[in-house]
Design a protein around this motif. Structure first.
Motif, PDB file in Angstrom:
ATOM      1  N   ALA A   1      41.475  69.821  25.385  1.00  0.00           N
ATOM      2  CA  ALA A   1      42.205  68.632  25.840  1.00  0.00           C
ATOM      3  C   ALA A   1      43.171  68.143  24.772  1.00  0.00           C
ATOM      4  CB  ALA A   1      41.213  67.534  26.221  1.00  0.00           C
ATOM      5  N   LEU A   2      42.729  68.167  23.514  1.00  0.00           N
ATOM      6  CA  LEU A   2      43.579  67.714  22.417  1.00  0.00           C
ATOM      7  C   LEU A   2      44.744  68.671  22.180  1.00  0.00           C
ATOM      8  CD1 LEU A   2      44.262  65.878  20.069  1.00  0.00           C
ATOM      9  CD2 LEU A   2      42.423  66.954  18.746  1.00  0.00           C
ATOM     10  N   ALA A   3      44.466  69.962  22.187  1.00  0.00           N
ATOM     11  CA  ALA A   3      45.532  70.949  21.978  1.00  0.00           C
ATOM     12  C   ALA A   3      46.580  70.867  23.087  1.00  0.00           C
ATOM     13  CB  ALA A   3      44.948  72.352  21.908  1.00  0.00           C
ATOM     14  N   ALA A   4      46.119  70.652  24.323  1.00  0.00           N
ATOM     15  CA  ALA A   4      47.073  70.538  25.435  1.00  0.00           C
ATOM     16  C   ALA A   4      47.950  69.303  25.264  1.00  0.00           C
ATOM     17  CB  ALA A   4      46.319  70.471  26.762  1.00  0.00           C
ATOM     18  N   ARG A   5      47.362  68.227  24.828  1.00  0.00           N
ATOM     19  CA  ARG A   5      48.159  67.014  24.601  1.00  0.00           C
ATOM     20  C   ARG A   5      49.164  67.241  23.470  1.00  0.00           C
ATOM     21  NH1 ARG A   5      47.105  61.940  26.601  1.00  0.00           N
ATOM     22  NH2 ARG A   5      48.342  60.266  25.657  1.00  0.00           N
ATOM     23  N   LEU A   6      48.744  67.931  22.417  1.00  0.00           N
ATOM     24  CA  LEU A   6      49.663  68.240  21.316  1.00  0.00           C
ATOM     25  C   LEU A   6      50.791  69.146  21.797  1.00  0.00           C
ATOM     26  CD1 LEU A   6      47.059  68.789  18.465  1.00  0.00           C
ATOM     27  CD2 LEU A   6      48.746  66.952  18.593  1.00  0.00           C
ATOM     28  N   ALA A   7      50.461  70.087  22.674  1.00  0.00           N
ATOM     29  CA  ALA A   7      51.502  70.972  23.203  1.00  0.00           C
ATOM     30  C   ALA A   7      52.559  70.179  23.967  1.00  0.00           C
ATOM     31  CB  ALA A   7      50.872  72.021  24.113  1.00  0.00           C
ATOM     32  N   ARG A   8      52.157  69.052  24.552  1.00  0.00           N
ATOM     33  CA  ARG A   8      53.096  68.231  25.302  1.00  0.00           C
ATOM     34  C   ARG A   8      53.919  67.314  24.404  1.00  0.00           C
ATOM     35  NH1 ARG A   8      48.081  66.984  28.406  1.00  0.00           N
ATOM     36  NH2 ARG A   8      47.834  68.662  29.932  1.00  0.00           N
ATOM     37  N   VAL A   9      53.350  66.884  23.252  1.00  0.00           N
ATOM     38  CA  VAL A   9      54.041  65.858  22.444  1.00  0.00           C
ATOM     39  C   VAL A   9      54.672  66.411  21.174  1.00  0.00           C
ATOM     40  CG1 VAL A   9      52.499  64.064  23.337  1.00  0.00           C
ATOM     41  CG2 VAL A   9      51.956  65.168  21.159  1.00  0.00           C
ATOM     42  N   LEU A  10      54.197  67.553  20.680  1.00  0.00           N
ATOM     43  CA  LEU A  10      54.761  68.098  19.450  1.00  0.00           C
ATOM     44  C   LEU A  10      56.049  68.860  19.735  1.00  0.00           C
ATOM     45  CD1 LEU A  10      51.754  69.538  17.375  1.00  0.00           C
ATOM     46  CD2 LEU A  10      53.065  67.462  16.921  1.00  0.00           C
ATOM     47  N   PRO A  11      57.090  68.622  18.957  1.00  0.00           N
ATOM     48  CA  PRO A  11      58.286  69.463  19.082  1.00  0.00           C
ATOM     49  C   PRO A  11      57.943  70.907  18.767  1.00  0.00           C
ATOM     50  CG  PRO A  11      58.711  67.513  17.728  1.00  0.00           C
ATOM     51  CD  PRO A  11      57.232  67.580  17.932  1.00  0.00           C
ATOM     52  N   ALA A  12      58.666  71.822  19.364  1.00  0.00           N
ATOM     53  CA  ALA A  12      58.375  73.245  19.186  1.00  0.00           C
ATOM     54  C   ALA A  12      58.347  73.632  17.712  1.00  0.00           C
ATOM     55  CB  ALA A  12      59.401  74.084  19.945  1.00  0.00           C
ATOM     56  N   GLY A  13      59.196  73.022  16.918  1.00  0.00           N
ATOM     57  CA  GLY A  13      59.245  73.376  15.503  1.00  0.00           C
ATOM     58  C   GLY A  13      58.011  72.990  14.724  1.00  0.00           C
ATOM     59  N   GLN A  14      57.193  72.079  15.252  1.00  0.00           N
ATOM     60  CA  GLN A  14      55.983  71.650  14.560  1.00  0.00           C
ATOM     61  C   GLN A  14      54.735  72.390  15.039  1.00  0.00           C
ATOM     62  OE1 GLN A  14      55.485  67.416  14.617  1.00  0.00           O
ATOM     63  NE2 GLN A  14      57.577  66.991  13.949  1.00  0.00           N
ATOM     64  N   ARG A  15      54.905  73.305  15.984  1.00  0.00           N
ATOM     65  CA  ARG A  15      53.750  74.046  16.496  1.00  0.00           C
ATOM     66  C   ARG A  15      53.645  75.446  15.902  1.00  0.00           C
ATOM     67  NH1 ARG A  15      55.314  72.023  22.048  1.00  0.00           N
ATOM     68  NH2 ARG A  15      55.994  74.136  22.548  1.00  0.00           N
ATOM     69  N   GLY A  16      54.606  75.840  15.095  1.00  0.00           N
ATOM     70  CA  GLY A  16      54.660  77.219  14.628  1.00  0.00           C
ATOM     71  C   GLY A  16      53.504  77.645  13.744  1.00  0.00           C
ATOM     72  N   ASN A  17      52.923  76.710  12.988  1.00  0.00           N
ATOM     73  CA  ASN A  17      51.823  77.072  12.093  1.00  0.00           C
ATOM     74  C   ASN A  17      50.487  76.558  12.608  1.00  0.00           C
ATOM     75  OD1 ASN A  17      52.216  74.346  11.694  1.00  0.00           O
ATOM     76  ND2 ASN A  17      52.014  74.427   9.462  1.00  0.00           N
ATOM     77  N   PHE A  18      50.425  76.294  13.917  1.00  0.00           N
ATOM     78  CA  PHE A  18      49.264  75.646  14.515  1.00  0.00           C
ATOM     79  C   PHE A  18      48.431  76.673  15.276  1.00  0.00           C
ATOM     80  CE2 PHE A  18      46.807  72.486  16.620  1.00  0.00           C
ATOM     81  CZ  PHE A  18      47.040  71.282  15.956  1.00  0.00           C
ATOM     82  N   THR A  19      47.100  76.646  15.076  1.00  0.00           N
ATOM     83  CA  THR A  19      46.187  77.542  15.792  1.00  0.00           C
ATOM     84  C   THR A  19      44.987  76.760  16.301  1.00  0.00           C
ATOM     85  OG1 THR A  19      46.804  79.464  14.448  1.00  0.00           O
ATOM     86  CG2 THR A  19      44.736  79.599  15.647  1.00  0.00           C
ATOM     87  N   LEU A  20      44.668  76.944  17.577  1.00  0.00           N
ATOM     88  CA  LEU A  20      43.438  76.423  18.166  1.00  0.00           C
ATOM     89  C   LEU A  20      42.358  77.486  18.009  1.00  0.00           C
ATOM     90  CD1 LEU A  20      41.714  74.552  20.008  1.00  0.00           C
ATOM     91  CD2 LEU A  20      42.788  75.692  21.976  1.00  0.00           C
ATOM     92  N   LEU A  21      41.219  77.095  17.458  1.00  0.00           N
ATOM     93  CA  LEU A  21      40.079  77.995  17.286  1.00  0.00           C
ATOM     94  C   LEU A  21      38.888  77.405  18.022  1.00  0.00           C
ATOM     95  CD1 LEU A  21      38.472  80.324  16.006  1.00  0.00           C
ATOM     96  CD2 LEU A  21      38.207  78.908  13.949  1.00  0.00           C
ATOM     97  N   THR A  22      38.402  78.116  19.046  1.00  0.00           N
ATOM     98  CA  THR A  22      37.221  77.669  19.780  1.00  0.00           C
ATOM     99  C   THR A  22      36.041  78.568  19.414  1.00  0.00           C
ATOM    100  OG1 THR A  22      38.084  78.942  21.685  1.00  0.00           O
ATOM    101  CG2 THR A  22      38.394  76.564  21.700  1.00  0.00           C
ATOM    102  N   LEU A  23      34.925  77.935  19.082  1.00  0.00           N
ATOM    103  CA  LEU A  23      33.721  78.640  18.628  1.00  0.00           C
ATOM    104  C   LEU A  23      32.570  78.343  19.588  1.00  0.00           C
ATOM    105  CD1 LEU A  23      33.901  77.721  14.811  1.00  0.00           C
ATOM    106  CD2 LEU A  23      34.673  79.847  15.895  1.00  0.00           C
ATOM    107  N   GLY A  24      31.966  79.402  20.130  1.00  0.00           N
ATOM    108  CA  GLY A  24      30.813  79.221  21.013  1.00  0.00           C
ATOM    109  C   GLY A  24      31.124  78.306  22.192  1.00  0.00           C
ATOM    110  N   HIS A  25      32.257  78.535  22.853  1.00  0.00           N
ATOM    111  CA  HIS A  25      32.717  77.599  23.877  1.00  0.00           C
ATOM    112  C   HIS A  25      31.826  77.619  25.119  1.00  0.00           C
ATOM    113  CE1 HIS A  25      34.340  79.953  27.266  1.00  0.00           C
ATOM    114  NE2 HIS A  25      34.619  80.903  26.382  1.00  0.00           N
ATOM    115  N   CYS A  26      31.814  76.481  25.811  1.00  0.00           N
ATOM    116  CA  CYS A  26      31.133  76.371  27.105  1.00  0.00           C
ATOM    117  C   CYS A  26      32.085  75.733  28.108  1.00  0.00           C
ATOM    118  CB  CYS A  26      29.842  75.574  26.975  1.00  0.00           C
ATOM    119  SG  CYS A  26      30.040  73.970  26.173  1.00  0.00           S
ATOM    120  N   ILE A  27      33.359  76.064  28.004  1.00  0.00           N
ATOM    121  CA  ILE A  27      34.408  75.460  28.827  1.00  0.00           C
ATOM    122  C   ILE A  27      34.138  75.611  30.330  1.00  0.00           C
ATOM    123  CG2 ILE A  27      36.877  75.581  29.384  1.00  0.00           C
ATOM    124  CD1 ILE A  27      37.287  76.393  26.389  1.00  0.00           C
TER     125      ILE A  27
END
Length: 390
Positions: free
Chosen positions: A253-279
Motif C-alpha cells: 500500500a505504501l509503495a503504491a502510494r509512493l509510485a503515485r506521488v514521487l516524481p519519476a526521477g526520485q524512484r530510480g534508486n528505490f526498491t520494494l522488498l517483501t519478505l514472507g508475504h501473505c498478500i
C-alpha cells in the motif's frame, strides 16, 4: 513464477553502496521499535562474523510520532557503508486489535472466520495454498481441541470424585479445577508456540479485507509524505522499503502510494522488498478492492523495483506465489521472486528444532544464520552490494 528457481543473493554492484536508507514495516506484532532495534543489533553482530565484517548499530532515536531510526555503520573488509534504518511504526494499531481476553478472542474467532469463509477467499486459499491453509485452520483446531480436552478433564475428574462418594459441591469444584488446569496449561503452550498470535493475525486481516482500516490508511499516507520529503532532502545511493509478513501488505500500500506521488526521477534508486508475504490472504477477498488497486499500480510502476523473497518451509507465507498473478493481475516479470532456504542456514538438528515452531521460522528472514548462506538480511541492509542491479 518469475525467477522462482533463483537463490536469494545480493547482486554485487559495479559501483558499491556507500549510503543507504531503509524503511522497515513489521508484521502484525504488538512489539514496537525497541524490540526490532534490539533484534537487529543482536543478530547483525552474529551474522557479521561470516564475512569478517563489523556492523555497529547506533541508538534508537524517535523521528516522529510513528517513526524511529538508528544508524548502521558497517565495515566489510575495508568497504565502509552507512545505513539509516527507519522503523515505520503501526504497532499501536496492532494493539487496538490485540484482544487480550481469550474468551472474547474465541467469540471473535467465530465471526471472523465465518466472514472469511463467506467471502470465498478461504476456499481459494484451501484449493491453491496448502501451507497457508493449514496455518489458518491450525489455531481453530488447537482451540477446539483445548476446549474438548478441558471438557473431558472436567468430566473425568467429576466422575472420579462422584465414584469416591463426594457430594455435589466437591465434585463440581474438582471438575472445574481440572478444566481450569488443562485450559491454563493449553493457553500457556499456545502462547509459547504462537497459536493465539496467529489467530489474532488472521482475524485482523479478515477484518481489514472486509471493512478496510481507516487508521492504517492515514498512517500509510503520513509515511508516504515523510518518505517523499526524505527523497527530496537527503539523496542516497539506495532506498529499500521492506515489509515482513503482514507488513508486506502495508508495504505494498505504501509503495503504491509512493509510485503515485514521487516524481519519476526520485524512484530510480528505490526498491520494494517483501519478505514472507501473505498478500493473497487479503487480496483474494472480493471486498479488498483497495489492495488490488495498489497491486495494479505496482504492476505498472516498472521503474519502482520489487523483489519478493519467500521460503518453502515457511508455512505462514505464500511461498512461490506471485502476489500479482494470484490476485488476477498480469505483469510478467514482476515481482522478481527469489527463494530463501533456511535448511542451509543451520545444521540438521538445529533446523529440525526450528521447523517445529512456525512463528520462529517465519522470523528467520530477519535473523542471523549459524552457517554462511546466500540469503543474508544484514548484507542486504548494511552491505556494500545493491539489492538489485541498477
Amino acid at each position: 513464477m518469475s525467477g522462482s528457481g533463483r537463490d536469494a543473493a545480493v547482486d554485487e554492484p559495479q559501483a558499491p553502496v556507500r549510503a543507504r536508507r531503509i524503511y522497515y514495516l513489521s508484521g502484525f506484532d504488538p512489539r514496537g521499535a525497541a524490540f526490532y532495534h534490539r533484534l537487529y543489533r543482536e543478530e547483525a553482530g552474529k551474522q557479521a562474523r561470516h564475512w569478517d565484517a563489523r556492523i555497529d548499530v547506533g541508538p534508537r532515536i524517535r523521528r516522529g510520532p510513528h517513526r524511529h531510526a538508528w544508524t548502521v555503520q558497517a565495515d566489510w573488509q575495508g568497504e565502509s557503508v552507512s545505513t539509516d534504518y527507519h522503523f515505520l511504526a503501526w504497532d499501536d494499531i496492532v494493539r487496538r486489535h490485540w484482544e487480550p481476553r481469550l474468551f472474547r478472542l474465541f467469540i471473535a474467532c467465530v465471526a471472523g472466520y465465518a466472514g472469511y469463509i463467506a467471502s470465498g477467499a478461504f476456499s481459494r486459499v484451501r484449493r491453491g495454498f496448502r501451507g497457508p491453509f493449514i496455518s489458518a485452520v491450525y489455531p481453530v483446531f488447537y482451540v477446539a481441541m483445548l476446549l474438548a480436552l478441558a471438557a473431558l478433564g472436567a468430566a473425568g475428574a467429576g466422575w472420579l470424585a462422584w465414584g469416591l462418594g463426594a457430594d455435589h459441591a466437591p465434585t463440581a469444584a474438582l471438575a472445574m479445577l481440572a478444566a481450569g488446569v488443562i485450559g491454563w496449561a493449553g493457553m500457556r503452550l499456545g502462547n509459547r508456540i504462537g497459536v493465539f498470535w496467529l489467530l489474532r493475525t488472521y482475524l485482523f486481516v479478515s477484518l481489514w479485507g472486509r471493512r478496510g482500516s481507516e487508521p492504517l490508511e492515514r498512517r500509510v499516507a503520513d509515511f508516504a509524505e515523510a518518505i517523499r520529503r526524505d527523497q527530496e532532502e537527503a539523496p542516497c545511493d539506495e532506498v529499500l522499503l521492506i515489509g515482513h509478513s503482514v507488513g508486506a501488505i502495508v508495504a505494498v500500500a505504501l509503495a503504491a502510494r509512493l509510485a503515485r506521488v514521487l516524481p519519476a526521477g526520485q524512484r530510480g534508486n528505490f526498491t520494494l522488498l517483501t519478505l514472507g508475504h501473505c498478500i493473497p490472504l487479503i487480496s483474494l477477498m472480493p471486498t479488498a478492492a483497495a489492495i488490488r488497486r495498489d497491486l495494479r499500480t505496482l504492476a505498472q510502476a516498472e521503474d519502482l523495483r520489487w523483489l519478493d523473497m519467500t521460503a518453502r518451509a515457511d508455512a505462514l507465507c505464500f511461498s512461490q506465489a506471485n502476489p500479482l498473478e494470484v490476485s488476477g493481475i498480469a505483469a510478467p516479470g514482476r515481482p522478481i521472486a527469489l527463494v530463501v532456504r533456511p535448511f542451509r542456514m543451520f545444521d540438521a538438528r538445529t533446523y529440525a528444532r526450528l521447523k517445529r515452531n512456525k512463528l520462529r521460522l517465519h522470523f528467520q528472514y530477519l535473523m542471523a544464520s549459524d552457517l554462511p548462506n546466500e540469503y543474508d538480511y544484514f548484507r542486504m541492509t548494511a552491505g556494500p552490494g545493491r539489492l538489485m542491479p541498477y
